[in-house]
Write a protein that holds these residues in place. Structure first.
Motif, short mmCIF file in Angstrom:
data_model
loop_
_atom_site.label_atom_id
_atom_site.label_comp_id
_atom_site.label_asym_id
_atom_site.label_seq_id
_atom_site.Cartn_x
_atom_site.Cartn_y
_atom_site.Cartn_z
N VAL A 83 0.85 -1.20 0.00
CA VAL A 83 0.00 0.00 0.00
C VAL A 83 0.88 1.24 0.00
CG1 VAL A 83 -1.73 1.30 1.31
CG2 VAL A 83 -1.83 -1.21 1.24
N ARG A 84 0.51 2.21 -0.81
CA ARG A 84 1.18 3.51 -0.83
C ARG A 84 0.19 4.58 -0.42
NH1 ARG A 84 4.91 0.60 -1.71
NH2 ARG A 84 6.57 0.76 -3.26
N TYR A 85 0.42 5.20 0.72
CA TYR A 85 -0.41 6.31 1.14
C TYR A 85 0.17 7.62 0.62
CZ TYR A 85 -3.73 3.99 4.22
OH TYR A 85 -4.76 3.23 4.70
N ARG A 86 -0.69 8.50 0.24
CA ARG A 86 -0.29 9.84 -0.19
C ARG A 86 -1.35 10.80 0.35
NH1 ARG A 86 -3.52 7.75 -3.89
NH2 ARG A 86 -4.73 9.07 -5.28
N ALA A 87 -1.15 12.10 0.13
CA ALA A 87 -2.11 13.08 0.64
C ALA A 87 -3.51 12.81 0.09
CB ALA A 87 -1.67 14.49 0.25
N GLY A 88 -4.43 12.43 0.99
CA GLY A 88 -5.82 12.25 0.59
C GLY A 88 -6.16 10.93 -0.06
N GLY A 89 -5.17 10.04 -0.21
CA GLY A 89 -5.50 8.81 -0.92
C GLY A 89 -4.47 7.72 -0.73
N ALA A 90 -4.67 6.63 -1.45
CA ALA A 90 -3.76 5.48 -1.37
C ALA A 90 -3.86 4.68 -2.66
CB ALA A 90 -4.11 4.60 -0.18
N THR A 91 -2.82 3.93 -2.97
CA THR A 91 -2.85 2.98 -4.08
C THR A 91 -2.62 1.58 -3.53
OG1 THR A 91 -0.50 3.28 -4.53
CG2 THR A 91 -2.03 4.64 -5.78
N THR A 92 -3.29 0.61 -4.14
CA THR A 92 -3.12 -0.79 -3.75
C THR A 92 -2.89 -1.64 -4.98
OG1 THR A 92 -5.53 -1.17 -3.84
CG2 THR A 92 -4.58 -0.60 -1.69
N HIS A 93 -2.21 -2.77 -4.77
CA HIS A 93 -2.00 -3.75 -5.84
C HIS A 93 -2.55 -5.10 -5.37
CE1 HIS A 93 0.89 -0.65 -7.04
NE2 HIS A 93 0.86 -1.19 -8.25
N SER A 94 -3.33 -5.73 -6.23
CA SER A 94 -4.00 -6.98 -5.86
C SER A 94 -3.86 -8.02 -6.96
CB SER A 94 -5.50 -6.73 -5.60
OG SER A 94 -5.69 -5.77 -4.59
N LEU A 95 -3.99 -9.28 -6.55
CA LEU A 95 -4.15 -10.42 -7.45
C LEU A 95 -5.53 -11.00 -7.18
CD1 LEU A 95 -0.86 -12.55 -7.24
CD2 LEU A 95 -1.75 -11.39 -9.26
N VAL A 96 -6.29 -11.28 -8.22
CA VAL A 96 -7.57 -11.94 -8.06
C VAL A 96 -7.65 -13.06 -9.09
CG1 VAL A 96 -8.72 -10.21 -9.52
CG2 VAL A 96 -10.07 -11.64 -7.98
N MET A 97 -8.08 -14.25 -8.64
CA MET A 97 -8.02 -15.43 -9.49
C MET A 97 -9.29 -16.26 -9.33
SD MET A 97 -4.09 -16.64 -8.69
CE MET A 97 -4.13 -16.56 -6.90
N ARG A 98 -9.61 -17.00 -10.38
CA ARG A 98 -10.72 -17.95 -10.35
C ARG A 98 -10.28 -19.26 -10.96
NH1 ARG A 98 -16.63 -17.94 -13.42
NH2 ARG A 98 -17.65 -19.39 -11.97
N SER A 99 -10.53 -20.37 -10.26
CA SER A 99 -10.02 -21.65 -10.73
C SER A 99 -10.75 -22.16 -11.97
CB SER A 99 -10.13 -22.70 -9.61
OG SER A 99 -11.48 -22.93 -9.25
N ARG A 100 -12.07 -21.94 -12.07
CA ARG A 100 -12.81 -22.51 -13.19
C ARG A 100 -12.33 -21.96 -14.52
NH1 ARG A 100 -17.00 -25.62 -13.91
NH2 ARG A 100 -17.56 -25.68 -11.71
N SER A 101 -12.08 -20.67 -14.59
CA SER A 101 -11.63 -20.06 -15.84
C SER A 101 -10.11 -20.01 -15.95
CB SER A 101 -12.19 -18.64 -15.96
OG SER A 101 -11.68 -17.81 -14.93
N GLY A 102 -9.42 -20.10 -14.81
CA GLY A 102 -7.97 -19.95 -14.82
C GLY A 102 -7.51 -18.52 -15.01
N THR A 103 -8.44 -17.58 -14.93
CA THR A 103 -8.10 -16.17 -15.13
C THR A 103 -7.39 -15.61 -13.91
OG1 THR A 103 -10.06 -15.90 -16.52
CG2 THR A 103 -9.03 -13.89 -15.66
N ILE A 104 -6.30 -14.89 -14.16
CA ILE A 104 -5.55 -14.21 -13.11
C ILE A 104 -5.50 -12.73 -13.47
CG2 ILE A 104 -3.35 -14.04 -11.89
CD1 ILE A 104 -2.82 -16.96 -12.81
#
Length: 315
Positions: free
Chosen positions: A273-294
């Motif tokens: 997480v990167r906090y800055r004045a008034g906000g933040a940025t995040t990086h995520s991974l999201v996956m589903r096994s049935r489709s194999g989508t990452i």
């Protein structure tokens, strides 16, 4: 529809693909709450903030969830405990596995690879880890999925012997003090420099890792490892075979699994997480096994807007 197509068709009332992004909102909230505690040396404070944020957001998710892998008995948690009902009461019936901070010590000490994770699968599909808190485990990616064997050398239940045997083969070791889930995912992802996870870690974390590895095409193998006579007796009373090798399918039997993770501190998988004045940025991974989508998701959050409708304290 052919018999083969019917066998692989989604179950009635199976989790919908849109659930993935809902889960990401939950891990983002937990990660942002935990990030305020990075480097402050307070594991309990960090974990409490992440648990509170995750619980508030998870109850907005469209599912009828039951926490199967939660903060639980080991952590004495009053929220997100095993058996707690979560979600908004609509949608599919799901098993839910949570780890608001995988690597609380990493977060508290400002170290790499602390992440917030959440996995969801069809109801009744996740292994019950209640008898034994720890297991010997091995995890790897698709390339080695068919050739690994946790019972073969050099795997032994004592890490010093294991380390010596591995180094004698000429292989290099990256010691992971905490963060079993992140370590298992790194072993299954290209470009991390990690090919194999070996060692003893938490049984609940192994089940969460199994959810991720189902999506990635990797494998995890485990053997329950009681720490003392009391835990050994509890395992045997529960009918566990301690010689049995538990596979990915044993740990999560569903073929429709969702997994979401958001970085708290920087690591090989995601930026923190990167906090800055008034906000933040995040990086995520999201996956589903049935489709194999990452999916890799980078989000920008305007905290003043979040505070207008969220009771989570990101300040």
């Amino acid at each position: 529809m052919t018999a083969e197509q019917q066998a692989h068709a989604p179950a009635t009332h199976a989790p919908d693909r849109n659930l993935a992004l809902e889960l990401t909102r939950v891990t983002e909230a937990a990660a942002m709450a935990a990030a305020r505690w990075v480097g402050r040396g307070d594991k309990n404070g960090a974990d409490g903030a992440a648990v509170n944020a995750m619980r508030m957001l998870i109850n907005s998710v469209s599912m009828r969830g039951v926490v199967v892998i939660g903060e639980g008995e080991k952590d004495n948690a009053p929220m997100l405990f095993n058996g707690e009902e979560v979600g908004d009461g609509t949608g599919p019936a799901c098993d839910v596995a949570v780890d608001p901070i995988d690597g609380t010590r990493l977060c508290a000490n400002g170290m790499r690879n602390a992440i917030s994770v959440l996995a969801v699968a069809n109801r009744g599909s996740m292994y019950d880890p209640s008898a034994v808190f720890y297991m010997s485990k091995l995890a790897t990616g698709p390339a080695a999925a068919d050739v690994v064997d946790i019972t073969a050398p050099p795997d032994r239940p004592r890490h010093q012997e294991l380390i010596t045997q591995i180094r004698e083969t000429g292989a290099r070791i990256n010691l992971i003090t905490d963060g079993d889930v992140a370590g298992a995912i790194m072993a299954a992802r290209d470009g991390t420099g990690i090919d194999l996870l070996l060692g003893i870690g938490g049984t609940p974390e192994a089940i969460i890792a199994a959810c991720a590895l189902k999506c990635l095409g990797g494998v995890i193998q485990g053997q329950l490892a009681p720490r003392d006579d009391e835990e050994l007796r509890r395992a045997l009373d529960a009918g566990h075979d301690l010689d049995r090798v538990l596979t990915t399918d044993d740990l999560v039997s569903s073929d429709d699994v969702f997994f979401a993770a958001t970085g708290i501190t920087d690591g090989e998988l995601m930026a923190g997480v990167r906090y800055r004045a008034g906000g933040a940025t995040t990086h995520s991974l999201v996956m589903r096994s049935r489709s194999g989508t990452i999916r890799r998701i980078q989000s920008e959050h305007q905290l003043w807007k979040l505070r207008a409708y969220s009771s989570v304290n990101f300040g």
